[in-house]
Motif scaffolding. Structure first.
Motif, PDB file in Angstrom:
ATOM      1  N   PHE A  74       0.816  -1.208   0.000  1.00 53.88           N
ATOM      2  CA  PHE A  74       0.000   0.000   0.000  1.00 53.88           C
ATOM      3  C   PHE A  74       0.860   1.273   0.000  1.00 53.88           C
ATOM      4  CE2 PHE A  74      -3.033   2.980   2.164  1.00 53.88           C
ATOM      5  CZ  PHE A  74      -3.899   3.064   1.093  1.00 53.88           C
ATOM      6  N   PRO A  84       1.038   5.891  -0.661  1.00 54.15           N
ATOM      7  CA  PRO A  84      -0.343   5.454  -0.852  1.00 54.15           C
ATOM      8  C   PRO A  84      -0.942   6.028  -2.131  1.00 54.15           C
ATOM      9  CG  PRO A  84      -0.012   6.106   1.415  1.00 54.15           C
ATOM     10  CD  PRO A  84       1.239   6.470   0.681  1.00 54.15           C
ATOM     11  N   SER A  87      -8.518   5.002   9.595  1.00 57.86           N
ATOM     12  CA  SER A  87      -7.813   6.213   9.210  1.00 57.86           C
ATOM     13  C   SER A  87      -8.810   7.332   8.980  1.00 57.86           C
ATOM     14  CB  SER A  87      -7.015   5.954   7.935  1.00 57.86           C
ATOM     15  OG  SER A  87      -7.900   5.644   6.878  1.00 57.86           O
ATOM     16  N   LEU A  96     -11.127  10.698   9.996  1.00 64.99           N
ATOM     17  CA  LEU A  96     -10.909  11.921  10.749  1.00 64.99           C
ATOM     18  C   LEU A  96     -12.196  12.245  11.505  1.00 64.99           C
ATOM     19  CD1 LEU A  96      -9.148  13.412   7.727  1.00 64.99           C
ATOM     20  CD2 LEU A  96      -8.059  12.967   9.921  1.00 64.99           C
ATOM     21  N   LEU A 144     -14.457  15.393  10.836  1.00 62.40           N
ATOM     22  CA  LEU A 144     -15.032  15.576   9.517  1.00 62.40           C
ATOM     23  C   LEU A 144     -16.307  14.738   9.374  1.00 62.40           C
ATOM     24  CD1 LEU A 144     -12.416  17.033   8.952  1.00 62.40           C
ATOM     25  CD2 LEU A 144     -12.129  15.710   6.882  1.00 62.40           C
ATOM     26  N   LEU A 187     -12.406  12.570   0.727  1.00 60.92           N
ATOM     27  CA  LEU A 187     -11.205  13.347   1.017  1.00 60.92           C
ATOM     28  C   LEU A 187     -10.180  13.172  -0.105  1.00 60.92           C
ATOM     29  CD1 LEU A 187      -9.817  15.121   3.154  1.00 60.92           C
ATOM     30  CD2 LEU A 187      -8.835  13.047   4.123  1.00 60.92           C
ATOM     31  N   VAL A 220     -16.666  23.117  -2.351  1.00 62.28           N
ATOM     32  CA  VAL A 220     -17.061  21.725  -2.459  1.00 62.28           C
ATOM     33  C   VAL A 220     -18.541  21.696  -2.835  1.00 62.28           C
ATOM     34  CG1 VAL A 220     -17.425  19.594  -1.178  1.00 62.28           C
ATOM     35  CG2 VAL A 220     -15.388  20.966  -0.752  1.00 62.28           C
ATOM     36  N   VAL A 223     -15.685   8.171  35.053  1.00 60.34           N
ATOM     37  CA  VAL A 223     -16.837   9.078  35.062  1.00 60.34           C
ATOM     38  C   VAL A 223     -17.729   8.729  36.250  1.00 60.34           C
ATOM     39  CG1 VAL A 223     -16.959   9.516  32.585  1.00 60.34           C
ATOM     40  CG2 VAL A 223     -18.188   7.594  33.548  1.00 60.34           C
ATOM     41  N   VAL A 261     -15.358  30.136   5.087  1.00 61.47           N
ATOM     42  CA  VAL A 261     -15.751  29.366   3.900  1.00 61.47           C
ATOM     43  C   VAL A 261     -14.559  28.565   3.382  1.00 61.47           C
ATOM     44  CG1 VAL A 261     -16.439  29.579   1.476  1.00 61.47           C
ATOM     45  CG2 VAL A 261     -17.647  30.875   3.241  1.00 61.47           C
ATOM     46  N   ARG A 279     -15.735  24.906   3.546  1.00 57.29           N
ATOM     47  CA  ARG A 279     -16.487  24.579   2.343  1.00 57.29           C
ATOM     48  C   ARG A 279     -15.642  24.289   1.116  1.00 57.29           C
ATOM     49  NH1 ARG A 279     -21.834  26.411   2.512  1.00 57.29           N
ATOM     50  NH2 ARG A 279     -22.633  25.922   4.571  1.00 57.29           N
ATOM     51  N   ILE A 291     -10.876  21.450   3.615  1.00 56.56           N
ATOM     52  CA  ILE A 291     -11.107  20.114   4.162  1.00 56.56           C
ATOM     53  C   ILE A 291      -9.785  19.359   4.256  1.00 56.56           C
ATOM     54  CG2 ILE A 291     -12.191  17.879   3.708  1.00 56.56           C
ATOM     55  CD1 ILE A 291     -14.528  19.402   2.465  1.00 56.56           C
ATOM     56  N   ARG A 292      -8.981  19.499   3.215  1.00 59.89           N
ATOM     57  CA  ARG A 292      -7.681  18.799   3.215  1.00 59.89           C
ATOM     58  C   ARG A 292      -6.762  19.367   4.288  1.00 59.89           C
ATOM     59  NH1 ARG A 292      -7.015  18.241  -3.352  1.00 59.89           N
ATOM     60  NH2 ARG A 292      -9.078  17.318  -3.592  1.00 59.89           N
ATOM     61  N   ARG A 347      -7.690  20.713   7.105  1.00 65.13           N
ATOM     62  CA  ARG A 347      -8.139  20.225   8.411  1.00 65.13           C
ATOM     63  C   ARG A 347      -7.788  18.747   8.582  1.00 65.13           C
ATOM     64  NH1 ARG A 347     -13.866  20.590   9.154  1.00 65.13           N
ATOM     65  NH2 ARG A 347     -14.176  20.885   6.922  1.00 65.13           N
ATOM     66  N   ALA A 348      -7.867  18.006   7.479  1.00 69.25           N
ATOM     67  CA  ALA A 348      -7.508  16.581   7.547  1.00 69.25           C
ATOM     68  C   ALA A 348      -6.042  16.427   7.935  1.00 69.25           C
ATOM     69  CB  ALA A 348      -7.781  15.914   6.200  1.00 69.25           C
ATOM     70  N   GLU A 398      -5.575  17.197  11.592  1.00 68.95           N
ATOM     71  CA  GLU A 398      -6.147  16.237  12.534  1.00 68.95           C
ATOM     72  C   GLU A 398      -5.355  14.933  12.551  1.00 68.95           C
ATOM     73  OE1 GLU A 398     -10.284  16.372  12.502  1.00 68.95           O
ATOM     74  OE2 GLU A 398     -10.548  14.535  13.631  1.00 68.95           O
ATOM     75  N   SER A 399      -4.991  14.447  11.395  1.00 67.14           N
ATOM     76  CA  SER A 399      -4.152  13.249  11.335  1.00 67.14           C
ATOM     77  C   SER A 399      -3.368  13.263  10.034  1.00 67.14           C
ATOM     78  CB  SER A 399      -5.009  11.981  11.413  1.00 67.14           C
ATOM     79  OG  SER A 399      -4.237  10.866  11.031  1.00 67.14           O
ATOM     80  N   ALA A 450      -3.444   9.888   8.250  1.00 65.12           N
ATOM     81  CA  ALA A 450      -4.684   9.577   7.545  1.00 65.12           C
ATOM     82  C   ALA A 450      -4.797  10.407   6.275  1.00 65.12           C
ATOM     83  CB  ALA A 450      -5.881   9.837   8.453  1.00 65.12           C
ATOM     84  N   ALA A 451      -4.381  11.664   6.346  1.00 64.60           N
ATOM     85  CA  ALA A 451      -4.447  12.522   5.168  1.00 64.60           C
ATOM     86  C   ALA A 451      -3.516  12.004   4.083  1.00 64.60           C
ATOM     87  CB  ALA A 451      -4.090  13.958   5.550  1.00 64.60           C
ATOM     88  N   ALA A 452      -2.313  11.604   4.488  1.00 65.60           N
ATOM     89  CA  ALA A 452      -1.357  11.075   3.513  1.00 65.60           C
ATOM     90  C   ALA A 452      -1.910   9.822   2.855  1.00 65.60           C
ATOM     91  CB  ALA A 452      -0.021  10.787   4.198  1.00 65.60           C
ATOM     92  N   THR A 453      -2.584   9.000   3.652  1.00 70.43           N
ATOM     93  CA  THR A 453      -3.182   7.782   3.119  1.00 70.43           C
ATOM     94  C   THR A 453      -4.212   8.103   2.050  1.00 70.43           C
ATOM     95  OG1 THR A 453      -2.877   6.774   5.272  1.00 70.43           O
ATOM     96  CG2 THR A 453      -4.353   5.639   3.767  1.00 70.43           C
ATOM     97  N   VAL A 497     -14.936  15.381  31.020  1.00 64.60           N
ATOM     98  CA  VAL A 497     -15.176  14.438  32.109  1.00 64.60           C
ATOM     99  C   VAL A 497     -16.518  13.743  31.945  1.00 64.60           C
ATOM    100  CG1 VAL A 497     -15.642  14.289  34.578  1.00 64.60           C
ATOM    101  CG2 VAL A 497     -13.668  15.561  33.770  1.00 64.60           C
ATOM    102  N   ARG A 498     -17.496  14.474  31.485  1.00 62.37           N
ATOM    103  CA  ARG A 498     -18.829  13.903  31.330  1.00 62.37           C
ATOM    104  C   ARG A 498     -18.977  13.131  30.020  1.00 62.37           C
ATOM    105  NH1 ARG A 498     -21.898  12.878  35.591  1.00 62.37           N
ATOM    106  NH2 ARG A 498     -21.788  14.547  37.099  1.00 62.37           N
ATOM    107  N   ILE A 499     -17.886  12.709  29.468  1.00 59.60           N
ATOM    108  CA  ILE A 499     -17.781  12.060  28.154  1.00 59.60           C
ATOM    109  C   ILE A 499     -18.324  12.971  27.061  1.00 59.60           C
ATOM    110  CG2 ILE A 499     -18.211  10.084  26.670  1.00 59.60           C
ATOM    111  CD1 ILE A 499     -18.477   8.331  28.917  1.00 59.60           C
TER     112      ILE A 499
END
Lengths: 508, 305
Positions: free
Chosen positions: A54, A76, A92, A94, A97, A105, A115, A310, B168, B172, B177-178, B180-181, B184-185, B188-191, B303-305
């Motif tokens: 992969f 990838p 994988s 997010l 999102l 994505l 978009v 909790v 926007v 949007r 989106i990319r 933020r991806a 965040e990870s 995952a974004a590279a994948t 704390v409250r999940i």
């Protein structure tokens, strides 16, 4: 088949900078349009091989051929250009999102600079309909259950122009009906000409699904055969070597006094999957109570309450007759509670720390391992070595970082630490999920030993065979309620539990 | 004070509030973009400062305030690129690189100023242009509304116009989106086939552009000179504004206005017998208190999940 194999691995090897040899010259072919299973224990090299295919890792030797042509899969993105897609064991996705944003994505439909959300929604809906995987395009992934997230993950893989789909342990998080459904869909994909690489520990699943099976052991190819030419026992031998594991079985034995009592615990939370709606339970000394239930039925909420993470909104629970509501996790552990968490990498361990640090964590303040402000490093290492040999943990040494260990061995480190405290109450949450058969059998045996010595065990498992093999009683959790508490025995089967797990019957 | 006088007094405060909020908001939006991409721009203070000087120099050399603005924007963007270069190519630590950029800018601007003018404190001898304020036709003539909406600085309009633009952009567009991806990870974004480094470089360049606009406002908004350390911690206040903004451009605007209000409040109280040391610490106390409240609110949710 006369045609070129779609994928041919030629003497693939992988040596990590730290000297670990994950693959030692593995060669085999995958025919187009087949479902090809790859079996092996954790650490056998199958995940590494898939990562190489992969483009997540580079082989240090050998060649991959696609349609007969040698190719270089450096990322990838390169894998995607060859039509190779992967559904990961650790998703994988997010969380912040939406479903549609995750699936599309990197290939978002556009309208001008923006978009095109309508088109995105339609594409996801069409995809979901085509593969019979329902998904709300606008839902945020963070709010979905694990099983629902997997559907999104599979849809994401299918959204690309796929010729080869890699599935890494896809059934680990699914219920039996969901697994059957997945298999039907995978057969459908094969009919559509897609080649499927299926990684699994479960021989039953391999038998039900695959056309051909390749087995790996310790980085070497140990077998490669059409499913029709090989028996389950033969596959097991190829995967495990010559040692044969017998599934542990509980033996009837007497129970002591009530150790854990849960009275009408209510947990109202934002995430529906964690809610508890008046749960009552009781576990006696020496008893294993299994919790069956579809993933996201309140298991996580129950564990969070019992571990003191909790505070329940209502209800109480008692450990050895003392109310434990409002106790901190530290106080509960002091009171004899031990916890083998489901998420062993985030909750159960610190991956970058050494085996020693992970094996001692929690006990490092005890007089045994510290003097004044200083840790007694030698004592810690001695204890870690004892645990390593006691649990036959395969690792480069006590000072190696936990991240250097395979999933099964890392789980053994965590279990060794938790069991070493000689708990009176043990929470084992998915203790063998995603780990190899030998390590799983070992841990199951240890859990039975703990119960024999008088520990009350709460066993949560998505693997019904495991639940039925270990539990004295099985409680079924559905939508935050206990729908049945059943004595275990030959009469208790997955078919009997199914209606309770799906909320069709309620005996409580 | 009559009711009308009170209203008039409050209306009078609005232009002050918008003026002091402008550099904070511009920089905070830049920080917002970088934070979403997972490369929090800690060098924003230094970018503002360097851009403020570059703006004055470019304007003095060309005789045009607009060329000065272009110089400031370019300086911010180049510094954003250098920061991402340090992180991605030289593999330097994000936090240390940001701090280094701030120190470099503080010392470097003083050095350049001294070399060009012989003065370490101010660029009085260079004559820089001043970017204009805009009177909106018709609206300017309406009594109260005109005072509220018209006559503000061109960069003030830009700052507030950037809020929906950034919102926007982040929520949007495929780019957002990319971005933020990636934040965040990255894995995952590279994948998903996203070039992580490219997205983070783009985020820091955009962040630098906005910091550059903030810097231009400092030296060419109402004055026509650069002075040593004239950013005065506004970059750090902008970092606080972003963290208080609940991860959205609109939240960042609200936080910027709150922090700007603290500034404006201080200005309105000056010369009224309150110790100036106490007054001047207020704009920094407000973000601390706000961040504590923010952190507590967050912990409760957790704390409250």
């Amino acid at each position: 088949m006369a045609a070129e194999p779609i994928i041919r691995f030629e003497a693939i090897s992988k040596r990590y900078p730290n000297g670990t040899e994950a693959l030692k010259g593995v060669s085999f072919s995958i025919e187009a349009g087949t479902i090809h299973a790859i079996c092996g224990e954790n650490g056998a090299g199958k995940s590494t091989l898939m990562k190489i295919l992969f483009g997540l890792e580079r082989a240090t030797g050998g060649t991959i051929r696609i349609d007969g042509q040698p190719v270089d899969i450096s990322s990838p993105r390169a894998a995607a250009s060859f039509g190779i897609s992967m559904v990961h064991q650790h998703f994988s996705l997010l969380p912040s999102l939406t479903v549609a944003e995750n699936i599309l994505l990197g290939q978002e439909p556009r309208r001008g600079l923006l978009v095109d959300r309508k088109a995105a929604r339609e594409r996801v809906a069409a995809l979901a309909a085509r593969y019979n995987l329902e998904a709300d395009p606008d839902a945020r992934v963070a709010g979905l259950s694990v099983a629902a997230q997997q559907k999104v993950e599979i849809l994401k893989a299918l959204s690309r122009d796929v010729r080869v789909l890699i599935l890494d342990e896809p059934t680990a998080v699914l219920t039996p009906p969901e697994t059957d459904e997945l298999f039907r869909r995978l057969h459908g994909l094969r009919r559509a000409g897609i080649t499927i690489l299926f990684i699994s520990h479960k021989l039953g699943e391999v038998r039900a699904l695959a056309d051909r099976v390749t087995t790996l052991r310790a980085g070497l190819l140990s077998g490669d055969a059409a499913m029709g030419d090989i028996s389950d026992a033969e596959i097991a031998t190829l995967v495990m070597g010559t040692t044969k594991t017998v599934p542990p079985l509980r033996e009837p034995h007497g129970f002591g006094a009530e150790r854990l009592r849960v009275d009408n615990v209510v947990l109202r939370s934002l995430a529906g999957a964690d809610r508890l709606d008046g749960v009552s339970l009781s576990i006696r000394a020496g008893e294993i109570l299994g919790i069956a239930g579809v993933d996201g039925s309140g298991q996580r909420g129950l564990v969070s309450v019992l571990t003191g993470e909790v505070l329940p909104h209502d209800g109480d629970f008692h450990l050895d007759g003392r109310s434990a509501r409002g106790c901190s996790t530290a106080a509960l552990r002091k009171g004899g509670m031990a916890h083998l968490p489901a998420d062993r990498f985030h909750q159960g361990s610190a991956r970058t720390l050494s085996v020693v640090d992970n094996a001692i964590a929690g006990a490092h303040r005890s007089s045994r391992f510290s003097r004044g402000a200083f840790l007694r490093v030698r004592e810690m290492e001695t204890e870690a070595r004892r645990l390593i040999s006691d649990f036959s943990i395969r690792c480069p040494g006590p000072r190696a970082p936990l991240s250097a260990l395979s999933g099964g061995n890392a789980q053994k480190v965590i279990a060794a630490r938790e069991f070493a405290t000689a708990p009176t109450f043990l929470i084992a949450d998915q203790p063998t999920r995603g780990i190899d058969i030998a390590a799983a059998a070992f841990l199951q045996g240890r859990i039975l030993d703990m119960a024999r010595q008088g520990t009350a065990v709460l066993l949560i498992s998505a693997d019904l065979d495991e639940l039925l093999a270990l539990s004295d009683r099985v409680a079924v959790l559905y939508a935050g309620r206990i729908t049945a508490v059943l004595d275990n025995g030959p009469h208790l089967t997955p078919e009997r539990l199914g209606p309770f797990m799906l909320g069709l019957e309620d005996a409580a | 004070m009559t009711f009308l006088e009170t209203i008039a007094h409050i209306v009078d405060l609005v232009p002050v509030l918008l003026r002091v909020t402008t550099p904070i908001l511009l920089a905070a939006l830049g920080v917002h973009i970088s934070q979403k991409a997972g490369v929090l721009n800690l060098g924003v203070e230094g970018m503002m400062l360097a851009a403020a000087l570059a703006g004055v120099l470019a304007s003095a050399a060309s005789g045009s305030a607009w060329v000065g603005l272009a110089g400031a924007l370019a300086t911010g963007a180049v510094l954003g690129f250098l920061l991402s270069f340090a992180i991605h190519v030289l593999k330097a630590d994000l936090i240390l690189s940001g701090i280094a950029l701030n120190m470099l800018a503080a010392a470097g601007t003083t050095l350049v100023l001294y070399m060009l003018t012989g003065d370490k404190g101010m660029s009085g001898s260079l004559s820089s242009g001043v970017l204009p304020s805009l009177a909106i036709p018709l609206i300017a003539d309406i009594p109260v509304l005109g005072r509220l909406l018209s006559g503000h600085h061109v960069l003030t309009y830009l700052a507030f116009a950037m809020v929906p633009v950034v919102a926007v952009l982040m929520m949007r567009t495929p780019f957002g989106i990319r971005l933020r991806a990636v934040g965040e990870s990255a894995e995952a974004a590279a994948t998903a086939g996203i070039d992580v480094a490219r997205m983070q470089i783009a985020a820091l360049v955009l962040s630098g552009l906005l910091a550059g606009a903030a810097g231009a406002f400092l030296s060419m908004g109402y004055v026509s000179w650069f002075s040593q350390n004239m950013s005065g911690g506004r970059g750090f206040v902008a970092l606080a504004a972003d963290l208080m903004g609940y991860g959205s451009a609109w939240g960042t605007m609200a936080a910027s206005l709150l922090l700007g209000a603290a500034d404006a409040f201080v200005i309105s109280l000056q010369g009224k017998g309150i110790p100036s040391e106490l007054l001047q610490s207020l704009p920094y106390i407000v973000p601390i208190v706000a961040l504590v409240i923010h952190a507590r609110a967050r912990r409760k949710r957790f704390v409250r999940i």
